[in-house]
Design a protein around this motif. Structure first.
Motif, short mmCIF file in Angstrom:
data_model
loop_
_atom_site.label_atom_id
_atom_site.label_comp_id
_atom_site.label_asym_id
_atom_site.label_seq_id
_atom_site.Cartn_x
_atom_site.Cartn_y
_atom_site.Cartn_z
N LYS A 173 -132.62 -12.09 -23.54
CA LYS A 173 -133.00 -13.49 -23.36
C LYS A 173 -133.37 -13.78 -21.91
CE LYS A 173 -130.44 -15.53 -27.21
NZ LYS A 173 -129.48 -16.58 -27.60
N THR A 174 -134.28 -14.70 -21.73
CA THR A 174 -134.73 -15.07 -20.39
C THR A 174 -133.71 -16.01 -19.75
OG1 THR A 174 -137.02 -14.93 -21.15
CG2 THR A 174 -136.61 -16.08 -19.06
N LYS A 175 -133.27 -15.66 -18.56
CA LYS A 175 -132.27 -16.46 -17.85
C LYS A 175 -132.92 -17.67 -17.21
CE LYS A 175 -128.86 -13.34 -18.21
NZ LYS A 175 -127.53 -13.58 -18.77
N VAL A 231 -130.07 -21.59 -1.67
CA VAL A 231 -130.16 -20.66 -2.79
C VAL A 231 -131.56 -20.65 -3.37
CG1 VAL A 231 -129.40 -22.39 -4.49
CG2 VAL A 231 -129.03 -19.96 -4.95
N VAL A 232 -132.29 -21.74 -3.23
CA VAL A 232 -133.67 -21.78 -3.71
C VAL A 232 -134.53 -20.78 -2.93
CG1 VAL A 232 -135.75 -23.20 -3.86
CG2 VAL A 232 -133.54 -24.13 -4.58
N ASN A 233 -134.34 -20.76 -1.62
CA ASN A 233 -135.07 -19.78 -0.80
C ASN A 233 -134.71 -18.35 -1.20
OD1 ASN A 233 -135.15 -22.34 0.55
ND2 ASN A 233 -135.90 -21.30 2.38
N ARG A 234 -133.43 -18.14 -1.50
CA ARG A 234 -132.99 -16.80 -1.87
C ARG A 234 -133.57 -16.39 -3.23
NH1 ARG A 234 -129.64 -15.22 2.04
NH2 ARG A 234 -128.14 -16.66 2.99
N ILE A 235 -133.66 -17.34 -4.15
CA ILE A 235 -134.26 -17.05 -5.46
C ILE A 235 -135.72 -16.64 -5.29
CG2 ILE A 235 -135.01 -18.08 -7.64
CD1 ILE A 235 -132.51 -19.87 -7.49
N LEU A 283 -127.11 -17.38 -8.48
CA LEU A 283 -127.72 -16.08 -8.24
C LEU A 283 -127.26 -15.06 -9.30
CD1 LEU A 283 -127.29 -15.92 -4.36
CD2 LEU A 283 -129.41 -16.33 -5.62
N SER A 284 -125.98 -15.09 -9.60
CA SER A 284 -125.44 -14.14 -10.58
C SER A 284 -126.10 -14.34 -11.94
CB SER A 284 -123.93 -14.32 -10.69
OG SER A 284 -123.40 -13.49 -11.70
N LEU A 305 -117.87 -16.22 -11.24
CA LEU A 305 -116.88 -16.58 -12.26
C LEU A 305 -117.20 -15.99 -13.62
CD1 LEU A 305 -116.37 -20.32 -11.33
CD2 LEU A 305 -115.02 -18.35 -10.62
N LYS A 306 -118.05 -14.98 -13.67
CA LYS A 306 -118.36 -14.35 -14.95
C LYS A 306 -117.12 -13.70 -15.53
CE LYS A 306 -123.27 -13.10 -14.77
NZ LYS A 306 -124.21 -11.97 -14.73
N SER A 307 -117.09 -13.68 -16.86
CA SER A 307 -116.03 -12.96 -17.55
C SER A 307 -116.19 -11.47 -17.29
CB SER A 307 -116.09 -13.22 -19.05
OG SER A 307 -115.24 -12.33 -19.74
N ASN A 308 -115.07 -10.75 -17.27
CA ASN A 308 -115.12 -9.29 -17.12
C ASN A 308 -115.57 -8.61 -18.40
OD1 ASN A 308 -114.25 -9.16 -14.45
ND2 ASN A 308 -112.11 -9.41 -15.06
N VAL A 309 -115.57 -9.35 -19.50
CA VAL A 309 -115.99 -8.79 -20.78
C VAL A 309 -117.47 -9.08 -20.98
CG1 VAL A 309 -115.58 -8.80 -23.27
CG2 VAL A 309 -113.69 -9.24 -21.70
N PRO A 310 -118.32 -8.05 -21.24
CA PRO A 310 -119.76 -8.28 -21.35
C PRO A 310 -120.14 -9.16 -22.52
CG PRO A 310 -119.20 -6.04 -22.01
CD PRO A 310 -117.97 -6.63 -21.39
N TYR A 311 -119.38 -9.07 -23.60
CA TYR A 311 -119.68 -9.94 -24.73
C TYR A 311 -118.42 -10.11 -25.56
CZ TYR A 311 -121.46 -11.92 -29.00
OH TYR A 311 -121.65 -12.74 -30.06
N ARG A 312 -118.15 -11.32 -26.01
CA ARG A 312 -116.96 -11.58 -26.81
C ARG A 312 -117.38 -12.10 -28.18
NH1 ARG A 312 -115.20 -15.79 -22.84
NH2 ARG A 312 -117.41 -15.65 -22.49
#
Length: 554
Positions: free
Chosen positions: A37-39, A118-122, A523-524, A541-548
């Motif tokens: 999916k497109t982020k 963050v816009v400049n960094r993107i 950014l993440s 703050l992402k979960s350590n689990v790739p998919y639940r």
């Protein structure tokens, strides 16, 4: 046959793996679909929503994104708490001591060339991502988000909402940044208080905008193939009077909601989170059931901290369950108040300082305000040997005494350690085995700070990098940000590192989330790796689990 030789345990394992195989394959398929999916992201910043407002007002739109978010209504907005500094913190991912914006309604002194938005960094990392910025404050577009592909500035929130709704429907749009300001405008007129209907209505209008933008995203024809995050944060709160002071808890504590599929679905509570490197952590001292003492000791022999004639001691504390009169901070033998040295100690449900010289001339000067009420309090004591000693709580002078000490009087304790949660002997038994509670931002100055200076800087982190007028006299600065080991680092530059003794201690964040976390999570989500040289202060703050398979509210 071959299976005749397989024992029961082997059969159980084979059966287990065979049963798990469809689940694993399904999980992998869904995970691959998620990755395909497109982020995309919508970032909504609002000026002037206090931390209690969303729980009080009718906010179904905000509630909907909160239901799928990592969030806190008590996030850290930063000091000073202005719209200009708040937006700078949120978009750069660093606090005011780095980005340099500290004046209300002004971006003078900014260091955006060193800490860009963050816009400049993107746009630097992924130029193909189409970015829009729709704001009320023109400087956000001209100084921070100047790299955005589409920039708009309007005089009203309604105009901002209409344009933002149009943009999130645009097929190629990748990131939209939106600023609403009416809660701050109303709060400055009637006060940032929930008993003022106009203020509550202003927040509920923002909620309508949030719901409308969310609906516009979900109505996109390509929505099923997109992975949208919606971030919502208040850049600052406000005072009941409406007059900005920039450093009060009502201004600093703000709601921060990071909503998206890869984020844990839970309210973030500092005491339940692990300490984070570079974050504003605290040290909690508990009472071990075995009676073993837990405390911090700082060597003071031969330093300016021993036998001080002029000093200011300040610290943030949150008292735990205590009895008797344990020492909170001290270098003396507290078995007798007439012994030389000092201690800041428990006194009933409040606190006091006891100080004496080597001739046993003592003073006991106490606060009249409650300390053991479950809240954080800023304690400060100023001492000028031949003049006065004053006691402050939460920036207010609550007691003062004229002193009779002479220039020749010796105030030094015979002990070589200053201790937190113990006295100078490290063995005091009153309220044994030690004082229980939490510490943050412990500072000792070999000078007398003015009331105005205490009030101005009491909330400021990273004081060593600030414009504090007494910086040269800072001789101990324990931020309590350490996350492991026994060393409690001194940031005063004097090398007076402390040592954590005992095992009944905890470390965790003072604030569970803050405005500095917004940028790094943007950014993440967009798949852009933050470079360590950027100096960003937030945490992913992402979960350590790739998919639940199952998402549980907890």
């Amino acid at each position: 046959m071959w299976f005749d030789y397989i024992n029961n345990n082997d059969m159980k394992r084979i059966f287990k793996y065979v049963c798990l195989l469809p689940v694993v394959l399904f999980t992998m398929q869904v995970a691959m679909a998620q990755q395909a999916k497109t982020k995309k992201i919508l970032v909504i910043g609002v000026d002037g929503i206090i931390n209690t407002a969303i729980d009080y007002a009718a906010t179904p739109g905000i509630d909907k994104i909160t239901a799928d978010a990592s969030y806190s209504m008590n996030g850290y907005g930063g000091v000073p708490a202005y719209s200009s500094s708040g937006w700078s913190t949120m978009l750069t991912g660093v606090s005011a001591d780095k980005h340099g914006v500290t004046i209300n309604k002004s971006y003078t002194g900014n260091k955006f060339s060193q800490y860009p938005s963050v816009v400049n960094r993107i746009k630097s990392a992924a130029s193909s991502i189409v970015v829009a910025s729709v704001v009320r404050t023109p400087e956000i577009n001209t100084l921070l988000n100047q790299a955005a592909d589409h920039k708009f500035q309007y005089a009203t929130d309604e105009e901002v909402y209409n344009k933002a709704t149009e943009l999130v429907k645009q097929a190629d749009m990748g990131a939209v940044f939106v600023q609403f300001s009416s809660p701050a405008e109303v709060g400055q007129e009637v006060g940032f208080q929930l008993r003022q209907a106009r203020y509550v209505i202003a927040i509920q209008k923002i909620d309508e905008y949030v719901a409308g933008l969310h609906a516009a995203i979900e109505a996109r024809s390509t929505y099923a193939n997109e992975d949208w995050n919606i971030f919502f944060a208040s850049t600052h709160g406000g005072t009941e009077s409406g007059v900005p002071q920039s450093t009060t808890p009502e201004e600093i504590n703000v709601p921060v909601i990071l909503s998206g599929g890869e984020l844990d679905n839970k309210e973030l509570v500092g005491t339940a989170l692990a300490p984070r490197e570079g974050a504003d952590n605290i040290l909690t001292i508990n009472k071990a059931s075995s009676g073993e003492r837990t405390y911090v000791r700082v060597p003071i022999k031969g330093t300016a901290l021993q036998g001080m004639n002029r000093f200011t001691i300040e610290t943030w504390v949150k008292a735990g369950a205590n009895t008797s009169d344990p020492s909170i901070i001290g270098d003396k033998n507290w078995d007798s108040g007439g012994l030389p040295g000092y201690t800041i100690c428990r006194s009933g449900s409040t606190w006091k300082i006891n100080i004496a010289n080597q001739k046993s001339e003592r003073y006991d000067i106490g606060s009249t305000k409650a300390l053991e009420d479950g809240n954080w309090h800023h304690l400060a004591v100023t001492f000028d040997k031949t003049k006065t000693c004053a006691v402050y709580q939460d920036g207010v002078k609550v007691a003062e005494s004229t002193l009779i000490y002479k220039d020749a009087d010796n105030m030094a304790s015979p002990y070589d350690y200053l201790c937190l949660a113990q006295d100078g002997t490290q063995t005091y038994g009153g309220g044994a085995p030690n004082w229980a509670g939490s510490f943050n931002e412990v500072r000792i100055w070999t000078d007398v700070l003015s009331t105005a200076t205490i009030q101005k800087y009491m909330y400021l982190r990273n004081i060593e990098n600030s414009d504090h007028p007494n910086l040269a006299s800072l001789n101990l600065y324990l931020k309590m940000d350490d996350v492991r080991g026994t060393v409690v680092r001194d940031y005063s530059g004097k090398g007076n590192n402390g040592e954590l003794v005992g095992t009944a201690n905890e470390r965790h964040p003072y604030y569970p989330i803050g405005l500095t976390d917004v940028s790094v999570n943007i950014l993440s989500h967009l798949g852009i790796r933050a470079d360590g040289t950027w100096g960003l202060e937030g945490s992913v703050l992402k979960s350590n689990v790739p998919y639940r398979l199952f998402k549980v509210n907890n």
